[in-house]
Design an enzyme around this catalytic site. Structure first.
Site, short mmCIF file in Angstrom:
data_model
loop_
_atom_site.label_atom_id
_atom_site.label_comp_id
_atom_site.label_asym_id
_atom_site.label_seq_id
_atom_site.Cartn_x
_atom_site.Cartn_y
_atom_site.Cartn_z
N TYR A 23 0.80 -1.23 0.00
CA TYR A 23 0.00 0.00 0.00
C TYR A 23 0.83 1.28 0.00
O TYR A 23 0.26 2.38 -0.02
CB TYR A 23 -0.95 0.00 1.21
CG TYR A 23 -1.94 -1.16 1.17
CD1 TYR A 23 -2.89 -1.24 0.16
CD2 TYR A 23 -1.90 -2.18 2.12
CE1 TYR A 23 -3.79 -2.30 0.11
CE2 TYR A 23 -2.79 -3.24 2.08
CZ TYR A 23 -3.74 -3.30 1.06
OH TYR A 23 -4.62 -4.35 1.00
N HIS A 101 -8.80 1.25 -5.79
CA HIS A 101 -7.97 0.37 -4.96
C HIS A 101 -6.52 0.75 -5.18
O HIS A 101 -6.10 0.95 -6.33
CB HIS A 101 -8.20 -1.10 -5.33
CG HIS A 101 -9.62 -1.50 -5.15
ND1 HIS A 101 -10.16 -1.73 -3.91
CD2 HIS A 101 -10.62 -1.65 -6.04
CE1 HIS A 101 -11.44 -2.01 -4.05
NE2 HIS A 101 -11.75 -1.97 -5.33
N ARG A 108 -3.77 -10.38 -6.76
CA ARG A 108 -3.74 -10.87 -5.39
C ARG A 108 -4.66 -12.09 -5.22
O ARG A 108 -5.05 -12.72 -6.20
CB ARG A 108 -4.10 -9.71 -4.45
CG ARG A 108 -3.14 -8.52 -4.64
CD ARG A 108 -3.43 -7.39 -3.71
NE ARG A 108 -3.24 -7.76 -2.32
CZ ARG A 108 -3.70 -7.05 -1.29
NH1 ARG A 108 -4.36 -5.91 -1.52
NH2 ARG A 108 -3.48 -7.44 -0.06
C1 DQA Z 1 -7.74 -2.36 -1.15
C2 DQA Z 1 -7.77 -3.82 -1.62
C3 DQA Z 1 -8.68 -4.67 -0.73
O1 DQA Z 1 -8.72 -6.01 -1.20
C4 DQA Z 1 -8.16 -4.66 0.70
O2 DQA Z 1 -9.04 -5.37 1.55
C5 DQA Z 1 -7.93 -3.28 1.22
C6 DQA Z 1 -7.35 -2.27 0.33
C7 DQA Z 1 -6.72 -1.51 -1.93
O3 DQA Z 1 -6.79 -0.30 -1.82
O4 DQA Z 1 -5.86 -2.05 -2.65
O5 DQA Z 1 -8.07 -3.02 2.41
O6 DQA Z 1 -9.01 -1.79 -1.34
#
Ligand code: DQA
Length: 149
Positions: A23, A101, A108
């Site tokens: 992230y 996202h 993933r």
């Molecule tokens: C997310 C991807 C989701 O699968 C995950 O549960 C998140 C973050 C992303 O920003 O990549 O919490 O939304």
């Protein structure tokens, strides 16, 4: 001037320290501050909410028409893959939204490949890192500008 609402789902309050390899290192505060600046430069008002609770996000979406919200940007986080309640709230208010996202969910686990929102979203942005929020804001601005011209 349009009013944009940015919603962040569960665990996104931990951005910066949460799985930085997935992230990135930008914090939620950093993201919100730069979005607010970018929105101001485009002549819009922008408000944000992060919640770990599904019902708070549903309540905010339900309240959006009365609050004069024209467009919503949402990273529903894990609720993307589980929440029919958030989908139903969007259908009820009929406000256009972009789903974003940070990671490329399709690279993933398979449980992240399904979204309860993507087919009713105006656009979906994924895998651009936190830069995706800026792209979403530009997309929202483009939509709102075309509406008013
Ligand atoms: C997310 C991807 C989701 O699968 C995950 O549960 C998140 C973050 C992303 O920003 O990549 O919490 O939304």
């Amino acid at each position: 001037m349009s009013h944009l609402l940015v919603l962040h789902g569960p665990n996104l309050n931990l951005l910066g320290s949460r799985e930085p390899d997935v992230y990135g290192v930008e914090t939620l505060k950093d993201i919100n501050e730069s979005l607010k600046k970018q929105a101001e430069n485009l002549g819009h008002q922008l408000t944000t909410l992060q919640s770990n609770a599904e019902h708070e996000l549903v309540d905010k979406i339900q309240a959006a028409p009365q609050a004069g919200v024209d467009f919503i940007i949402i990273n529903p986080a894990a609720l993307t893959h589980t929440s029919i309640a958030i989908r139903d709230a969007f259908s009820a208010v009929n406000i256009p939204f972009i789903e974003i996202h940070i990671s490329n969910v399709f690279q993933r686990e398979s449980f992240r490949h399904h979204s309860f929102l993507s087919d009713i979203a105006q656009s979906v942005i994924c895998g651009c890192g936190t830069y995706g929020y800026q792209l979403a804001l530009l997309g929202a601005n483009n939509h709102l500008t075309n509406l008013s011209s």
